[in-house]
Design a protein around this motif. Structure first.
Motif, PDB file in Angstrom:
ATOM      1  N   GLU A  55       3.052   9.230  -1.790  1.00  0.00           N
ATOM      2  CA  GLU A  55       2.930  10.496  -0.758  1.00  0.00           C
ATOM      3  C   GLU A  55       2.804  10.006   0.631  1.00  0.00           C
ATOM      4  N   GLN A  56       2.107   8.831   0.672  1.00  0.00           N
ATOM      5  CA  GLN A  56       2.037   8.194   2.075  1.00  0.00           C
ATOM      6  C   GLN A  56       3.294   7.808   2.518  1.00  0.00           C
ATOM      7  N   LEU A  57       4.090   7.089   1.672  1.00  0.00           N
ATOM      8  CA  LEU A  57       5.679   6.671   1.949  1.00  0.00           C
ATOM      9  C   LEU A  57       6.427   7.919   2.474  1.00  0.00           C
ATOM     10  N   GLU A  58       6.294   9.008   1.799  1.00  0.00           N
ATOM     11  CA  GLU A  58       7.227   9.841   2.014  1.00  0.00           C
ATOM     12  C   GLU A  58       6.792  10.543   3.246  1.00  0.00           C
ATOM     13  N   SER A  59       5.612  10.798   3.689  1.00  0.00           N
ATOM     14  CA  SER A  59       5.022  11.216   5.139  1.00  0.00           C
ATOM     15  C   SER A  59       5.813  10.315   5.953  1.00  0.00           C
ATOM     16  N   LEU A  60       5.678   9.187   5.685  1.00  0.00           N
ATOM     17  CA  LEU A  60       6.140   8.146   6.862  1.00  0.00           C
ATOM     18  C   LEU A  60       7.590   8.404   6.891  1.00  0.00           C
ATOM     19  N   ARG A  61       8.410   8.452   5.896  1.00  0.00           N
ATOM     20  CA  ARG A  61       9.872   8.475   5.774  1.00  0.00           C
ATOM     21  C   ARG A  61      10.014   9.847   6.628  1.00  0.00           C
ATOM     22  N   ALA A  62       9.364  10.922   6.407  1.00  0.00           N
ATOM     23  CA  ALA A  62       9.613  12.269   7.260  1.00  0.00           C
ATOM     24  C   ALA A  62       9.095  12.252   8.840  1.00  0.00           C
ATOM     25  N   ASP A  63       8.094  11.419   9.114  1.00  0.00           N
ATOM     26  CA  ASP A  63       7.821  10.909  10.421  1.00  0.00           C
ATOM     27  C   ASP A  63       7.581   9.847  10.878  1.00  0.00           C
ATOM     28  N   PRO A  64       8.712   9.198  11.007  1.00  0.00           N
ATOM     29  CA  PRO A  64       8.653   7.534  11.599  1.00  0.00           C
ATOM     30  C   PRO A  64       7.671   7.314  12.797  1.00  0.00           C
ATOM     31  N   GLY A  65       7.394   8.279  13.498  1.00  0.00           N
ATOM     32  CA  GLY A  65       6.306   8.222  14.617  1.00  0.00           C
ATOM     33  C   GLY A  65       4.892   7.865  14.079  1.00  0.00           C
ATOM     34  N   ALA A 112       8.780  -4.509  11.880  1.00  0.00           N
ATOM     35  CA  ALA A 112       9.165  -4.999  10.464  1.00  0.00           C
ATOM     36  C   ALA A 112       8.834  -3.675   9.554  1.00  0.00           C
ATOM     37  N   LEU A 113       8.174  -2.736   9.627  1.00  0.00           N
ATOM     38  CA  LEU A 113       8.026  -1.539   8.656  1.00  0.00           C
ATOM     39  C   LEU A 113       9.053  -0.333   9.365  1.00  0.00           C
ATOM     40  N   GLY A 114       9.164  -0.664  10.494  1.00  0.00           N
ATOM     41  CA  GLY A 114      10.105   0.446  11.168  1.00  0.00           C
ATOM     42  C   GLY A 114      11.553   0.133  10.768  1.00  0.00           C
ATOM     43  N   ARG A 115      11.923  -1.374  10.959  1.00  0.00           N
ATOM     44  CA  ARG A 115      13.267  -1.544  10.441  1.00  0.00           C
ATOM     45  C   ARG A 115      13.594  -1.341   8.946  1.00  0.00           C
ATOM     46  N   LEU A 116      12.722  -1.828   8.190  1.00  0.00           N
ATOM     47  CA  LEU A 116      12.650  -1.826   6.835  1.00  0.00           C
ATOM     48  C   LEU A 116      12.967  -0.210   6.325  1.00  0.00           C
ATOM     49  N   LEU A 117      12.142   0.593   6.828  1.00  0.00           N
ATOM     50  CA  LEU A 117      12.405   2.237   6.523  1.00  0.00           C
ATOM     51  C   LEU A 117      13.754   2.728   6.954  1.00  0.00           C
ATOM     52  N   ALA A 121       0.882  -1.311   0.073  1.00  0.00           N
ATOM     53  CA  ALA A 121       0.054  -0.003  -0.014  1.00  0.00           C
ATOM     54  C   ALA A 121       0.909   1.237  -0.105  1.00  0.00           C
ATOM     55  N   LEU A 122       1.984   1.318   0.872  1.00  0.00           N
ATOM     56  CA  LEU A 122       2.753   2.393   0.678  1.00  0.00           C
ATOM     57  C   LEU A 122       3.486   2.497  -0.598  1.00  0.00           C
ATOM     58  N   LEU A 123       3.906   1.755  -1.157  1.00  0.00           N
ATOM     59  CA  LEU A 123       4.602   1.619  -2.607  1.00  0.00           C
ATOM     60  C   LEU A 123       3.613   2.157  -3.730  1.00  0.00           C
ATOM     61  N   VAL A 168       4.530   5.280  12.153  1.00  0.00           N
ATOM     62  CA  VAL A 168       4.565   3.687  11.828  1.00  0.00           C
ATOM     63  C   VAL A 168       3.247   3.266  12.457  1.00  0.00           C
ATOM     64  N   GLY A 169       2.761   3.461  13.803  1.00  0.00           N
ATOM     65  CA  GLY A 169       1.759   2.682  14.326  1.00  0.00           C
ATOM     66  C   GLY A 169       0.515   2.967  13.684  1.00  0.00           C
ATOM     67  N   ALA A 170      -0.054   4.335  13.623  1.00  0.00           N
ATOM     68  CA  ALA A 170      -0.900   4.917  12.553  1.00  0.00           C
ATOM     69  C   ALA A 170      -0.935   4.321  11.329  1.00  0.00           C
ATOM     70  N   CYS A 171       0.127   4.104  10.918  1.00  0.00           N
ATOM     71  CA  CYS A 171       0.144   3.488   9.041  1.00  0.00           C
ATOM     72  C   CYS A 171      -0.220   1.981   9.227  1.00  0.00           C
ATOM     73  N   VAL A 172       0.172   1.239  10.357  1.00  0.00           N
ATOM     74  CA  VAL A 172      -0.380   0.035  10.676  1.00  0.00           C
ATOM     75  C   VAL A 172      -1.847  -0.451  10.782  1.00  0.00           C
ATOM     76  N   GLU A 173      -2.317   0.726  11.754  1.00  0.00           N
ATOM     77  CA  GLU A 173      -3.716   0.812  11.694  1.00  0.00           C
ATOM     78  C   GLU A 173      -4.546   1.160  10.587  1.00  0.00           C
ATOM     79  N   GLU A 174      -4.131   2.096   9.788  1.00  0.00           N
ATOM     80  CA  GLU A 174      -4.662   2.365   8.354  1.00  0.00           C
ATOM     81  C   GLU A 174      -4.670   1.064   7.471  1.00  0.00           C
ATOM     82  N   SER A 175      -3.384   0.440   7.533  1.00  0.00           N
ATOM     83  CA  SER A 175      -3.595  -0.786   6.717  1.00  0.00           C
ATOM     84  C   SER A 175      -4.426  -1.899   7.279  1.00  0.00           C
ATOM     85  N   LEU A 176      -4.595  -2.049   8.464  1.00  0.00           N
ATOM     86  CA  LEU A 176      -5.524  -2.969   8.982  1.00  0.00           C
ATOM     87  C   LEU A 176      -6.956  -2.746   8.514  1.00  0.00           C
ATOM     88  N   ARG A 177      -7.205  -1.289   8.433  1.00  0.00           N
ATOM     89  CA  ARG A 177      -8.587  -0.982   7.771  1.00  0.00           C
ATOM     90  C   ARG A 177      -8.526  -1.105   6.136  1.00  0.00           C
TER      91      ARG A 177
END
Length: 404
Positions: free
Chosen positions: A259-269, A362-367, A253-255, A271-280
């Motif tokens: 634009e969402q991947l760039e947001s996550l790279r800019a703010d690694p904090g 997994a996501l945090g370490r990959l990034l 989904a990030l790939l 990650v938890g919200a990204c996982v929740e959105e992915s679950l949805r």
């Protein structure tokens, strides 16, 4: 459901237009599930939450009008396929191993496994994220937790995969027998030589027969032999299959949304919200386990006869536009929560804290350590393993830059 799909549309790759079409027609529908026959499918969030908490809808298959026998498979004696008071007793026996505090203590081990797997990926070129990272991470962690020897883990995953997404009824039956036989042998080994793992603890609660009276305090601490086998089966299978899908679908989904991947790279904090959105957005558990009407009832105005089966689509409910603005948009900063990715009610996923921790690590370490990842193939060509219950990528080839 296939009749509602546009011509040429691949439901496995994208079932959400079909769910949207169903929701537009109503909350509950009669559908045919290959291998299981006709069932009622619930597709709106309000109706889903109501169905998942209605005590008249039971998980025990013996309430089904079509039930004849369990086929002799003791692996069916587990929390997922039982109701209170049995469900309450079984869940209590393992709940302490999946608390937030326990998972917090396990996090360094999750981090170490993830780091080792990333080190094993090629410094340049391509690799499959599913087989090289998303799969071995939760498999290693749950097998460590339960006490499955390293040499047995590959065979265990093969059987598990066949059970949750069978290639044929015959293969699924063979996998059930093979996994049941293996677990019985492993339980016997733990009984002879106990360790500090979860399975050894469960064996200690199963003296060989249930000799306490139902409802008594001793009953809470005793597992019948078939319940021990069913518990081991459920923890092993449920403890990794969905997390594999969650990790790979989140990266996918990030790939697909740079634009969402760039947001996550800019703010690694995030990650938890990204996982929740992915679950949805891409529910790895597409539907809850079958429920069976113990008596006649209505769900969102639809009459359900006693003995009928009901499936609740967690994926459809989590994209209900009445609860999620622009629900088909992947947005890691989404404010409205309340997805049903881990279910709802008594059977809310016991392993949710572990799945969240594994996906976040997994996501945090990959990034952090392999930030240059990108699709190594046209994402439109990727295939998805799918069933009415689960959905996940068969593989996710990525190209990698050098480690950081």
């Amino acid at each position: 459901m296939e009749d509602l799909a546009p011509d040429g549309h691949d439901i496995a790759a994208d079932p959400y237009p079909v769910y949207a079409a169903l929701r537009a027609k109503g909350a509950v529908h009669r559908v045919t599930v290959p291998g299981s026959g006709e069932t009622w499918l619930v597709v709106t969030r309000d109706a889903a939450r109501a169905a998942l908490t209605d005590p008249r809808l039971r998980n025990d298959i013996r309430h089904s009008s079509s039930w004849r026998s369990d086929g002799g498979h003791a692996v069916g004696h587990n929390m997922l396929q039982s109701d209170p008071p049995q469900h309450t007793r079984l869940r209590r026996l393992v709940a302490g191993h999946f608390t937030a505090a326990r998972i917090g203590a396990l996090r360094p081990r999750i981090e170490a496994v993830a780091a080792g797997l990333l080190d094993g990926l090629p410094e340049h070129g391509t690799a499959d994220l599913v087989s090289g990272y998303a799969l071995p991470l939760p498999v290693t962690v749950i097998c460590d937790l339960l006490g499955v020897p390293r040499a047995d883990r590959a065979a265990f995953h093969t059987w598990s995969g066949e059970l949750v997404m069978p290639t044929s009824p015959e293969a699924a039956s063979q996998a059930t027998v093979a996994l049941g036989t293996y677990l019985a042998e492993l339980i016997d080994r733990k009984r002879r030589t106990p360790d500090a793992d979860l399975l050894s603890g469960l064996v200690a609660a199963a003296p060989g027969s249930r000799d306490a009276t139902p409802g008594g305090t001793a009953e809470d601490a005793v597992l019948a032999p078939e319940e021990l086998l069913g518990m081991a089966f459920l923890v092993l299978v449920a403890g990794h299959e969905t997390t594999v899908n969650l990790i790979s679908a989140t990266v996918h989904a990030l790939l697909r949304h740079p634009e969402q991947l760039e947001s996550l790279r800019a703010d690694p904090g995030l990650v938890g919200a990204c996982v929740e959105e992915s679950l949805r957005y891409n529910s790895p558990v597409h539907a809850a386990a079958f429920r069976f009407a113990a008596e006649s009832l209505e769900v969102a105005g639809t009459h359900i006869a006693a003995g009928d089966s009901v499936m609740v689509s967690l994926a459809a409910a989590s994209r209900d536009p009445l609860h999620f603005a622009d629900p088909d948009r992947f947005d890691i900063r989404r404010e409205r929560r309340g997805h049903l990715g881990f279910g709802h009610g008594l059977h809310h996923c016991l392993g949710a804290p572990l799945a969240r921790a594994e996906a976040a690590v997994a996501l945090g370490r990959l990034l952090r350590h392999r930030p240059g990842f990108a699709f190594a193939t046209d994402p439109a060509t990727l295939s998805w393993r799918t069933s009415m219950l689960l959905r996940g990528l068969t593989e996710l080839p990525l190209s990698f830059g050098p480690p950081v």
